[in-house]
Design an enzyme around this catalytic site. Structure first.
Site, mmCIF file in Angstrom:
data_model
loop_
_atom_site.group_PDB
_atom_site.id
_atom_site.type_symbol
_atom_site.label_atom_id
_atom_site.label_comp_id
_atom_site.label_asym_id
_atom_site.label_seq_id
_atom_site.Cartn_x
_atom_site.Cartn_y
_atom_site.Cartn_z
ATOM 1 N N THR A 82 6.242 -4.718 -13.432
ATOM 2 C CA THR A 82 6.384 -5.265 -13.659
ATOM 3 C C THR A 82 6.026 -6.324 -14.584
ATOM 4 O O THR A 82 7.106 -7.412 -15.092
ATOM 5 C CB THR A 82 7.149 -6.251 -11.937
ATOM 6 O OG1 THR A 82 7.853 -5.473 -10.971
ATOM 7 C CG2 THR A 82 7.866 -7.716 -12.067
ATOM 8 N N GLU A 116 -14.847 15.151 17.980
ATOM 9 C CA GLU A 116 -13.315 16.418 17.700
ATOM 10 C C GLU A 116 -13.293 16.388 16.289
ATOM 11 O O GLU A 116 -12.652 17.478 15.673
ATOM 12 C CB GLU A 116 -11.872 15.755 18.187
ATOM 13 C CG GLU A 116 -11.350 16.747 19.009
ATOM 14 C CD GLU A 116 -10.164 15.729 19.509
ATOM 15 O OE1 GLU A 116 -10.297 14.895 20.054
ATOM 16 O OE2 GLU A 116 -9.205 16.861 19.478
ATOM 17 N N LYS A 144 -2.300 -3.473 -1.851
ATOM 18 C CA LYS A 144 -0.915 -4.681 -1.721
ATOM 19 C C LYS A 144 0.033 -5.209 0.101
ATOM 20 O O LYS A 144 0.077 -4.345 0.533
ATOM 21 C CB LYS A 144 0.235 -3.611 -2.394
ATOM 22 C CG LYS A 144 1.224 -4.558 -2.978
ATOM 23 C CD LYS A 144 2.205 -4.126 -3.891
ATOM 24 C CE LYS A 144 3.442 -4.981 -4.543
ATOM 25 N NZ LYS A 144 4.933 -4.434 -4.500
ATOM 26 N N THR A 187 2.933 -3.004 -9.856
ATOM 27 C CA THR A 187 2.508 -3.131 -8.225
ATOM 28 C C THR A 187 2.506 -2.198 -7.565
ATOM 29 O O THR A 187 0.901 -1.790 -6.181
ATOM 30 C CB THR A 187 2.445 -4.998 -7.753
ATOM 31 O OG1 THR A 187 3.537 -4.643 -7.489
ATOM 32 C CG2 THR A 187 1.961 -5.847 -8.663
ATOM 33 N N ASP A 188 3.954 -1.476 -7.172
ATOM 34 C CA ASP A 188 3.289 -1.179 -5.877
ATOM 35 C C ASP A 188 2.622 0.020 -5.589
ATOM 36 O O ASP A 188 1.896 0.888 -4.481
ATOM 37 C CB ASP A 188 5.497 0.194 -6.046
ATOM 38 C CG ASP A 188 6.436 -0.452 -6.312
ATOM 39 O OD1 ASP A 188 6.055 -2.003 -5.825
ATOM 40 O OD2 ASP A 188 7.168 -0.402 -5.971
ATOM 41 N N TYR A 204 15.609 -5.990 -11.546
ATOM 42 C CA TYR A 204 15.338 -6.060 -13.499
ATOM 43 C C TYR A 204 15.029 -4.051 -13.840
ATOM 44 O O TYR A 204 14.902 -3.613 -12.694
ATOM 45 C CB TYR A 204 14.334 -7.372 -13.337
ATOM 46 C CG TYR A 204 13.656 -6.892 -12.560
ATOM 47 C CD1 TYR A 204 12.037 -5.708 -12.743
ATOM 48 C CD2 TYR A 204 13.131 -7.321 -10.620
ATOM 49 C CE1 TYR A 204 10.869 -5.989 -12.419
ATOM 50 C CE2 TYR A 204 11.599 -7.177 -10.499
ATOM 51 C CZ TYR A 204 11.330 -6.577 -10.516
ATOM 52 O OH TYR A 204 9.599 -6.167 -9.931
#
Ligand SMILES: NC(=O)C[C@H](N)C(=O)O
Length: 368
Positions: free
Chosen positions: A53, A327, A206, A133-134, A67
């Protein structure tokens, strides 16, 4: 890379008169990135662009969701923030130009190798990476584990495209260059800068789909802030990173396949079978709570371990430590400490380049 006139055209074609890249037209007529004079008193900062972005563009300056990410080239980004040239000698390279969901292992390896080449040179004092940013935290954590230098590396993004009113990218980029130019940024590992906060790649994540204050480091805190044009550091990352990391990508052409499964009520062991059948060498499970798995899920996980696949328990809660249990040792499974599933995947991929032994992989999760 965009030529000055192309850069101008991109901004005008977006019908934008008042936005983050408002100064692109004046900046490019004054000086292009290629011809900017070098000021011997300033550090040399390389900006590596990957899209996102921060390089996003729309035909409407109120559009912050529809966008095109990764529409603008590195020269446009640099020329739009001429103020950076007062802080550092900046030059750019385009590594990729994609939305960050499309950043893949090939891009990670290309970026990591290029940063190591650049930082090995006396001519480069720091690196800034522009990124969507994702998945920004995944790339930043990968770099934190594979960059072989104490010189600053700052990964930066934006939540509003360059064409939006009050776009955040240009100031984030300016701040990132400022951080990378700050001597105190040395040895801090790979950092993430958005919204004036400086986060360690290992700790920050994020947290919000669209808000500009999306990157948060709630448990471990931020390393520092940028305020009033000054960089302030308050904390150090304590986990191993960069120059202290054992992971080396120099000779790697690919990374092992590691998939993430999500725990939920009524799930089935067949998800593990599917991942193993698809070639997974490692599986991270976003477990419920403290990494809990249902009986069926646990059976699938144990079957995967028996097939030679490394299984890491992380958590879907968003924060907290997944504690290691007896475990886990009995089942040959690994716990993620406080790494969220997407970062646990990054560490597991790199761990698998060194060993398949669950106990040894666990020590990496304890130390990194
Ligand atoms: N804010 C952003 O950068 C989101 C974008 N979809 C990306 O990650 O490339």
């Amino acid at each position: 890379a965009a030529t000055p006139s192309a850069a101008n055209k991109m901004v005008t074609s977006a019908s934008v008169t008042s936005n983050a890249y408002r100064s692109a037209s004046t900046a490019v007529s004054a000086a292009t990135t290629a011809t900017a004079p070098v000021n011997q008193d300033l550090p040399n900062i390389k900006i590596l662009a990957t899209g996102g972005t921060i390089a996003g563009s729309s035909t409407s300056n109120t559009d912050v969701t529809g966008y095109t990410a990764g529409a603008l080239g590195i020269d446009t980004l640099i020329n739009a923030v001429p103020e950076m040239k007062e802080v550092a000698n900046v030059s750019g390279e385009q590594i990729a130009n994609v939305g960050s969901p499309d950043v893949d292992n090939a891009v990670l390896l290309k970026l990591g190798k290029r940063i190591n080449e650049l930082l090995a040179s006396d001519d480069v004092d720091g690196v800034v990476v522009t990124h969507g940013t994702d998945t920004l935290e995944e790339t930043a954590y990968f770099l934190d584990l594979v960059v072989k230098s104490n010189k600053p590396v700052v990964v930066v993004g934006a939540m509003r495209p360059a064409t939006a009113i009050s776009a955040d990218g240009s100031f984030n980029l300016y701040n990132a260059v400022k951080i990378a130019s700050t001597p105190e940024a040395t040895g801090k590992g790979v950092m993430i800068e958005l919204n004036d906060r400086i986060g360690a790649a290992r700790y920050i994540t994020k947290t919000n789909t669209t808000g500009t204050d999306t990157f948060k480091s709630t448990e471990q805190g931020y390393l520092g802030v940028v305020s009033g044009g000054k960089v302030y550091f308050y904390n150090e990352p304590t986990r191993k990173h960069t120059a202290d990391s054992v992971f080396n990508i120099t000779d790697l052409t690919e990374l092992p396949q590691v998939d993430i499964l999500y725990e939920y009520q009524n799930n089935g062991s067949y998800l593990y079978d599917a991942a193993v059948a698809a070639g997974a060498k490692g599986i991270v499970v976003a477990g419920s709570g403290n990494g809990s798995l249902s009986k069926l899920s646990k059976a699938g996980a144990i079957k995967a371990v028996k097939a030679g696949v490394a299984v890491v328990r992380s958590t879907r809660t968003g924060s907290g430590v997944v504690t290691h249990s007896d475990e886990d040792d009995q089942n040959g499974m690994i716990s993620s400490d406080s790494l969220n599933p997407q970062k646990a995947r990054i560490l597991l991929m790199l761990a698998l380049t060194q060993t398949k032994d669950a106990k040894q992989i666990q020590t990496f999760f304890d130390e990194y």
